[in-house]
Every structure is written in C-alpha cells, then in structure tokens.
Design a protein around this motif. Structure first.
Motif, PDB file in Angstrom:
ATOM      1  N   ARG A  97     -14.613  36.386  43.224  1.00 47.29           N
ATOM      2  CA  ARG A  97     -14.415  35.764  44.590  1.00 47.29           C
ATOM      3  C   ARG A  97     -14.809  34.465  45.122  1.00 47.29           C
ATOM      4  O   ARG A  97     -14.954  34.312  46.151  1.00 47.29           O
ATOM      5  CB  ARG A  97     -15.098  36.961  45.695  1.00 47.29           C
ATOM      6  CG  ARG A  97     -14.610  38.546  45.608  1.00 47.29           C
ATOM      7  CD  ARG A  97     -15.392  39.290  46.590  1.00 47.29           C
ATOM      8  NE  ARG A  97     -16.410  39.617  46.262  1.00 47.29           N
ATOM      9  CZ  ARG A  97     -17.609  40.051  46.808  1.00 47.29           C
ATOM     10  NH1 ARG A  97     -17.428  39.827  48.340  1.00 47.29           N
ATOM     11  NH2 ARG A  97     -18.465  40.586  46.430  1.00 47.29           N
ATOM     12  N   THR A 110     -20.969  42.583  50.506  1.00 46.33           N
ATOM     13  CA  THR A 110     -19.551  42.766  50.597  1.00 46.33           C
ATOM     14  C   THR A 110     -18.808  43.150  49.235  1.00 46.33           C
ATOM     15  O   THR A 110     -19.304  43.040  48.168  1.00 46.33           O
ATOM     16  CB  THR A 110     -19.064  41.666  51.422  1.00 46.33           C
ATOM     17  OG1 THR A 110     -19.111  40.394  50.403  1.00 46.33           O
ATOM     18  CG2 THR A 110     -19.683  41.138  52.609  1.00 46.33           C
ATOM     19  N   THR A 111     -17.490  43.435  49.647  1.00 45.29           N
ATOM     20  CA  THR A 111     -16.588  43.698  48.514  1.00 45.29           C
ATOM     21  C   THR A 111     -15.431  43.072  48.320  1.00 45.29           C
ATOM     22  O   THR A 111     -14.809  42.756  47.197  1.00 45.29           O
ATOM     23  CB  THR A 111     -15.939  45.119  48.451  1.00 45.29           C
ATOM     24  OG1 THR A 111     -15.668  45.590  49.650  1.00 45.29           O
ATOM     25  CG2 THR A 111     -17.511  46.347  48.344  1.00 45.29           C
ATOM     26  N   ARG A 112     -14.874  42.299  49.603  1.00 41.98           N
ATOM     27  CA  ARG A 112     -13.561  41.691  49.340  1.00 41.98           C
ATOM     28  C   ARG A 112     -13.582  40.246  50.017  1.00 41.98           C
ATOM     29  O   ARG A 112     -13.047  39.514  49.515  1.00 41.98           O
ATOM     30  CB  ARG A 112     -12.733  42.284  50.534  1.00 41.98           C
ATOM     31  CG  ARG A 112     -12.411  43.596  50.276  1.00 41.98           C
ATOM     32  CD  ARG A 112     -11.238  44.436  51.266  1.00 41.98           C
ATOM     33  NE  ARG A 112     -11.631  44.294  52.587  1.00 41.98           N
ATOM     34  CZ  ARG A 112     -12.668  44.913  53.087  1.00 41.98           C
ATOM     35  NH1 ARG A 112     -13.027  46.019  52.489  1.00 41.98           N
ATOM     36  NH2 ARG A 112     -12.995  44.739  54.673  1.00 41.98           N
ATOM     37  N   GLU A 165     -16.801  40.579  57.250  1.00 43.90           N
ATOM     38  CA  GLU A 165     -15.778  41.405  56.540  1.00 43.90           C
ATOM     39  C   GLU A 165     -15.023  42.425  57.424  1.00 43.90           C
ATOM     40  O   GLU A 165     -13.883  42.579  57.283  1.00 43.90           O
ATOM     41  CB  GLU A 165     -16.407  41.756  55.242  1.00 43.90           C
ATOM     42  CG  GLU A 165     -15.416  42.527  54.299  1.00 43.90           C
ATOM     43  CD  GLU A 165     -15.898  42.956  52.909  1.00 43.90           C
ATOM     44  OE1 GLU A 165     -15.831  42.340  51.972  1.00 43.90           O
ATOM     45  OE2 GLU A 165     -16.949  43.606  52.916  1.00 43.90           O
ATOM     46  N   ARG A 196     -14.003  36.584  50.318  1.00 47.33           N
ATOM     47  CA  ARG A 196     -14.044  35.201  49.489  1.00 47.33           C
ATOM     48  C   ARG A 196     -15.480  34.621  49.810  1.00 47.33           C
ATOM     49  O   ARG A 196     -15.792  34.585  51.189  1.00 47.33           O
ATOM     50  CB  ARG A 196     -12.815  34.446  49.601  1.00 47.33           C
ATOM     51  CG  ARG A 196     -11.753  35.106  49.213  1.00 47.33           C
ATOM     52  CD  ARG A 196     -11.378  35.375  47.788  1.00 47.33           C
ATOM     53  NE  ARG A 196     -11.036  34.214  47.160  1.00 47.33           N
ATOM     54  CZ  ARG A 196     -10.803  34.069  45.816  1.00 47.33           C
ATOM     55  NH1 ARG A 196     -11.034  35.046  45.090  1.00 47.33           N
ATOM     56  NH2 ARG A 196     -10.242  32.993  45.398  1.00 47.33           N
ATOM     57  N   GLU A 199     -11.225  36.565  56.012  1.00 50.10           N
ATOM     58  CA  GLU A 199     -11.035  36.754  54.649  1.00 50.10           C
ATOM     59  C   GLU A 199     -12.022  35.975  53.789  1.00 50.10           C
ATOM     60  O   GLU A 199     -12.162  36.208  52.603  1.00 50.10           O
ATOM     61  CB  GLU A 199      -9.734  36.019  54.424  1.00 50.10           C
ATOM     62  CG  GLU A 199      -9.197  35.779  52.836  1.00 50.10           C
ATOM     63  CD  GLU A 199      -9.501  34.282  52.567  1.00 50.10           C
ATOM     64  OE1 GLU A 199      -9.252  34.202  51.196  1.00 50.10           O
ATOM     65  OE2 GLU A 199     -10.111  33.504  53.482  1.00 50.10           O
ATOM     66  N   ASP A 217      -4.731  33.716  56.693  1.00 46.00           N
ATOM     67  CA  ASP A 217      -6.003  34.256  56.625  1.00 46.00           C
ATOM     68  C   ASP A 217      -7.124  33.599  57.404  1.00 46.00           C
ATOM     69  O   ASP A 217      -6.617  32.427  57.878  1.00 46.00           O
ATOM     70  CB  ASP A 217      -6.878  34.629  55.201  1.00 46.00           C
ATOM     71  CG  ASP A 217      -5.878  35.646  54.330  1.00 46.00           C
ATOM     72  OD1 ASP A 217      -5.633  36.586  54.929  1.00 46.00           O
ATOM     73  OD2 ASP A 217      -5.837  35.332  53.039  1.00 46.00           O
TER      74      ASP A 217
END
Length: 290
Positions: A108, A74-76, A24, A78, A29, A2
């Motif tokens: 996250r 954001t949703t993903r 994102e 980290r 990542e 990543d």
C-alpha cells in the motif's frame, strides 16, 4: 477520482492509528505524511509561503514510523510520504525501511518525494544543497535497483555502493511508485527522466490543466506513456471544488486530489484532525462522484 488527506503528525495531533481508521472510514483513499527531520535554529532561507516558518514544522514525527502505525490500523488506505526528503536520507537504510513497510502493509506504499527547500536543513543532514536534485535522482535510481536485484549495486556521481543483498523486496514488484513534488522550469524534464508521477501544489483547476498539458508533451517527447503517469495535486479544501472545478481536474487526468493548506496543516498539528476529517467528508464524496 480519489481523495488523499495530508496529515501533519505531531505528538499533539492525536492517535495516528485512530485518525487513520477514521480517514479510511470517511472514504479517503490515501494518507499523506510529510517530513522535516530537523529544523536548524539559525537559518536564513525564507519560508516559501506567506508568513514565517510555522512552529509545528519543528515537531513532526518520522513519516515512516507514523505510516507504519497507520498501516497496522487500516486495511485499504494507501500510505504516502508527502513528501519525503530523500536527499537527506541514506539510500540503503531507506530502501530497507520502505520495502519493509510495503510488505507489512501488503503493497500500500506510495512515495511522494522532493529535494527540499531549506538549505540549512539539507546541509546539517550531510548533503550539499547545490547538488540535492542530482542526489535525489540517484537515490531514486539506487532504490529501484535495491528493490529489484538480488545483488544490487549502484555507481553514481554521489550515491555509490558495491553489490549487496537487500531483502525483503517490496510487495509491489519493482517497488512503490515514486511521485515528485516540485515546481520550476526544470521539473518537467526531471519528471520525464525519473519519476512515476507528480504531486504539485496547485493554484487553480485551470492552472493545473495547463501545466499538465505541457507536461504531457515533455513525457511523450521522452518516450513515456503520459496516460500511466500518476497526477496527485495538492489542493486547498477551501478552494473552488465545485462540480465544474472537479471536472477540470478529472479531464486533466488527476488520479486523486490531496487535501492540504497551511491553515489546515497548522490546525491538524495541534489536534484538529478529527474536525478536519469530518469537515471534508462531503468533499470526499463530491470528488468520488466527479
């Protein structure tokens, strides 16, 4: 592998929420935001890199506030402190802040932490520079107790508190992984004793691979599972990131490469983050395919 983006967050950087969404969407990542709460005006400690201390170091946003903004956008992605100066923070409030962010972001958070290099900053924040490494270790141990135990207490040489209730607990059982940013002859024993991973500045793929080989021996000697240890080296996006170089990082066990340089940091601090995200998007794709 990543790719992480180290984002210097200042008022001039721009809209952190928009930049997080853009990172994102570009395939990053993780978003790494560093910390310097204050910069003493009078100081004698030399800057550890070429040149003097960059002006933008004195105007960084608090990393947990900036990462909360990023979490909501954001949703993903980290959300990583890169790095947080734990010796300069009070453990009980810090445990609450981190657990709260981990909950609202649905697990996250990753903590990149360090002991700090600027003596005058460490001391004005209330810690002794000479014992900052012990304070860092005890703070990490105390955080883990606060994140797990219903009645959490800790009795170290520096960090001490009676049984307390500290809720909410983090979304990640036991709390977020804690990665150490540091170098020197003592860093490997420190990593093996306390931490979940390492986020060093690296000079080259081969130098990183050699250091990881030595680290794995220390980890195994301490009874740690070297294969579960997270490796997140900071790499200059303008350094050798050819397919052969990326293969060296991958074979060495890097989970991600975090894009960072002093040039990149200074330009991002003054508003060039969109240009850097666009410029490094091909690198993100290349790393993903390595």
């Amino acid at each position: 592998m990543d790719t992480g983006l180290l984002l210097i967050a200042t008022l001039q950087t721009g809209d952190v929420a928009a930049l997080a969404r853009r990172a994102e969407a570009s395939g990053f990542e993780s978003l790494w935001i560093p910390e310097h709460p204050v910069i003493p005006i009078e100081r004698n400690t030399p800057f550890p890199f070429a040149g003097g201390l960059p002006e933008h170091y004195g105007r960084w946003l608090d990393p947990f506030i900036a990462l909360t903004v990023a979490a909501c956008a954001t949703t993903r992605l980290r959300l990583v402190t890169g790095i947080c100066l734990l010796p300069e923070r009070e453990p009980l409030m810090t445990a609450k802040i981190i657990a709260s962010l981990d909950q609202v972001s649905k697990g996250r958070v990753v903590l990149g932490v360090g002991a700090g290099w600027l003596r005058e900053e460490t001391e004005v924040m209330g810690a002794r520079f000479g014992t900052r490494w012990k304070r860092l270790r005890e703070t990490v141990e105390a955080l883990r107790v606060l994140w797990k135990e219903p009645a959490a207490s800790y009795q170290g040489e520096i960090i001490r508190f009676p049984a307390v209730r500290c809720d909410p607990k983090p979304a990640q059982p036991g709390g977020p992984p804690v990665l150490l940013g540091g170098h020197g002859e003592k860093v490997f024993p420190r990593l093996a004793r306390t931490f979940d991973g390492w986020c060093p500045l690296v000079e080259s793929p081969d130098a990183f691979a050699a250091e990881v080989k030595a680290l794995r021996e220390v980890l195994r000697g301490a009874g740690r599972d070297a294969d579960r240890f997270q490796l997140s080296p900071f790499v200059d996006p303008e350094s050798d990131l050819s397919p052969s170089a990326l293969a060296v990082y991958r074979r060495a066990g890097a989970a991600r490469l975090v894009l960072f340089s002093q040039k990149m940091a200074a330009e991002i601090a003054d508003g060039a983050a969109p240009a850097w995200i666009e410029r490094t998007a091909p690198i993100v794709e290349r790393i993903r395919g390595a």
